[in-house]
Design an enzyme around this catalytic site. Structure first.
Site, short mmCIF file in Angstrom:
data_model
loop_
_atom_site.label_atom_id
_atom_site.label_comp_id
_atom_site.label_asym_id
_atom_site.label_seq_id
_atom_site.Cartn_x
_atom_site.Cartn_y
_atom_site.Cartn_z
N TYR A 155 -16.44 16.38 -15.53
CA TYR A 155 -16.88 14.99 -15.51
C TYR A 155 -17.97 14.82 -14.45
O TYR A 155 -17.86 15.35 -13.34
CB TYR A 155 -15.66 14.13 -15.20
CG TYR A 155 -15.97 12.68 -15.03
CD1 TYR A 155 -16.49 11.93 -16.08
CD2 TYR A 155 -15.74 12.03 -13.82
CE1 TYR A 155 -16.78 10.59 -15.92
CE2 TYR A 155 -16.02 10.69 -13.65
CZ TYR A 155 -16.55 9.97 -14.71
OH TYR A 155 -16.83 8.65 -14.55
N ARG B 299 0.85 -1.20 0.00
CA ARG B 299 0.00 0.00 0.00
C ARG B 299 0.88 1.24 0.00
O ARG B 299 0.58 2.23 -0.67
CB ARG B 299 -0.96 0.01 1.20
CG ARG B 299 -1.67 1.36 1.35
CD ARG B 299 -2.92 1.37 2.20
NE ARG B 299 -2.89 0.47 3.32
CZ ARG B 299 -2.19 0.64 4.44
NH1 ARG B 299 -1.46 1.72 4.63
NH2 ARG B 299 -2.25 -0.27 5.39
N LYS C 72 -8.14 6.33 -19.31
CA LYS C 72 -8.45 6.88 -20.63
C LYS C 72 -7.20 6.87 -21.52
O LYS C 72 -6.73 5.81 -21.85
CB LYS C 72 -9.06 8.28 -20.47
CG LYS C 72 -10.10 8.39 -19.34
CD LYS C 72 -11.37 7.60 -19.57
CE LYS C 72 -12.30 7.54 -18.37
NZ LYS C 72 -12.66 8.80 -17.74
N ASP D 165 -7.50 18.73 -14.33
CA ASP D 165 -7.81 17.37 -14.79
C ASP D 165 -7.42 17.32 -16.26
O ASP D 165 -8.11 17.88 -17.11
CB ASP D 165 -9.30 17.09 -14.58
CG ASP D 165 -9.72 15.69 -15.03
OD1 ASP D 165 -9.00 15.08 -15.84
OD2 ASP D 165 -10.78 15.24 -14.57
C1 LIG Z 1 -13.22 9.23 -16.50
C2 LIG Z 1 -12.88 10.57 -15.98
C3 LIG Z 1 -12.65 10.78 -14.61
C4 LIG Z 1 -12.80 9.67 -13.59
O1 LIG Z 1 -11.82 8.71 -13.73
P1 LIG Z 1 -12.04 7.16 -13.35
O2 LIG Z 1 -10.76 6.54 -13.75
O3 LIG Z 1 -13.23 6.69 -14.12
O4 LIG Z 1 -12.29 7.11 -11.88
C5 LIG Z 1 -12.29 12.05 -14.20
N1 LIG Z 1 -12.18 13.06 -15.09
C6 LIG Z 1 -12.42 12.90 -16.40
C7 LIG Z 1 -12.27 14.07 -17.32
C8 LIG Z 1 -12.78 11.66 -16.89
O5 LIG Z 1 -13.03 11.52 -18.20
#
Ligand SMILES: *Cc1c(COP(=O)(O)O)cnc(C)c1O
Length: 377
Positions: A102, A50, A198, A173
């Protein structure tokens, strides 16, 4: 250190060394929870997975390098990364957020953290005067996406970082652009976040998240929280993400090239009312995007005649798979209003019901255009 290398070289090599015992060129999947100590508290830098794991450490160093940051941290998901960051704040603290994010970010902020006394305001980041007016003495964080999910708005990272008062962290982000196209730390942001599910992973086979930053005390706080909270990724998932990032720059080039041609096709199509793609000159954020991005990426949103038309199109594509998520090599299509952004319904940041979001993959662009043509017919 490897800082002098170009992005493409860093994406393949940074954070990774051939395995010292075997010479294995790929970082092994250290599928272990613990590490043998030679005497109490005498060990080789690893005590418990962890806290630290060598496969994760390679990924964390790689993410830092490709974002042009000094420190990286990896998490079990993008939401886990944001969650861990928010735990650095205290009840009464105020967080200013761009008004297109998101859906899961909105849900975490307003439905979870608001209950613990954090306060959120939602602001149009294209309106710099409105942003300036929205800071309060309690503001600790400005949180933004650019391009935004799903409306593809562009925020000027440099301008926002300049107007944020002293003591306010600027967090970006960077999931939609990926560091191959945009590096927020170089533009003045303090912290960058990814859903590595992604583009970083890039193959729709892993869920993960990451943070990158330059400030040492911020890193120590977040490293403490990463271990204290425990939302860490498994070694196998770190391995998949490491492997994905090796082709990030090549994939992003192709995603961007395909998306530009598709955006142009859609802009000329009579069934499409609006195309939201920052690579089009008609996009209100085009000039800022050109300045802060090296390419416009693979995400496109379109507005159709109404919710029925939107639902019809997403159900008729054959190559574009109807699914949540984005950023994989294969093309996806979805209806944010009823899928990824259902959690924002009836909120101040609800998305239009006639909106369709495309994640343009790296298939042959002619096949993708033909698929959209038949779906829109
Ligand atoms: C998918 C996404 C998230 C969340 O990420 P997860 O890996 O699904 O927890 C946050 N911000 C954006 C812009 C996203 O497309």
């Amino acid at each position: 250190m490897m800082e002098h290398y170009h992005f493409d070289t860093l994406a393949i090599h940074a954070g990774q060394e051939p395995d010292p015992t075997t010479g294995a060129i790929m970082t092994p999947i250290y599928q272990t929870s613990t590490y043998v100590q030679s005497a109490p508290a005498e060990h080789k830098g690893y005590e418990y997975s962890r806290t630290d794991n060598p496969t994760r450490a390679a990924l964390e160093n790689l993410v830092a390098a490709i974002e042009g940051g000094r420190y990286g941290l990896a998490f079990a998901s993008g939401m886990a990364a944001i969650d861990t960051l928010l735990r650095r704040f205290n009840p009464g603290d105020h967080i200013l957020v761009g008004n297109d994010v998101y859906g899961g970010t909105y849900r975490l902020f307003e439905r979870v953290y608001a209950r613990y006394g954090l306060r959120f305001s939602w602001v149009d980041l294209a309106d710099l005067d409105a942003v300036r007016a929205a800071f309060t003495p309690q503001t600790r964080l400005l949180w933004l996406e650019t391009p935004t999910n799903p409306l593809m708005s562009i925020a000027d990272i440099t301008a926002l970082a300049e107007l944020a008062p002293e003591g306010v962290l600027v967090g970006v982000d960077n999931t939609f652009a990926s560091p191959a196209l945009q590096q927020p730390l170089q533009l003045g942001a303090h912290i960058v976040m990814h859903s590595s599910t992604k583009y970083l992973g890039g193959h729709s086979d892993v869920v993960g998240g990451a943070l990158a930053m330059n400030d040492e005390s911020l890193y120590h706080d977040l490293k403490f929280l990463q271990n204290a909270v425990g939302a860490v990724p498994a070694p196998m998932d770190c391995f998949l993400t490491l492997r994905g990032i090796k082709t990030l720059h090549v994939r992003m080039e192709r995603h961007s090239a395909n998306a530009r041609l598709i955006a142009e096709f859609l802009a000329d199509h009579p069934a499409v009312k609006t195309v939201l793609y920052p690579g089009l000159e008609s996009h209100p954020g085009h000039e800022v995007a050109k300045r802060q991005m090296r390419g416009f990426g693979g995400m496109i949103s379109i507005i159709l005649d109404g919710p029925d038309a939107a639902r019809r199109v997403v159900s008729r594509t054959k190559l574009f798979a109807l699914a949540e998520s984005l950023g994989g090599v294969e093309s996806l299509i979805e209806h944010p209003y009823s899928m990824t952004h259902a959690s924002t319904a009836a909120s101040p940041i609800a998305v239009p019901p006639a909106l369709v979001r495309l994640s343009v993959g790296i298939e042959h662009v002619d096949d993708l255009i033909e698929d959209l043509r038949q779906a829109l017919a």
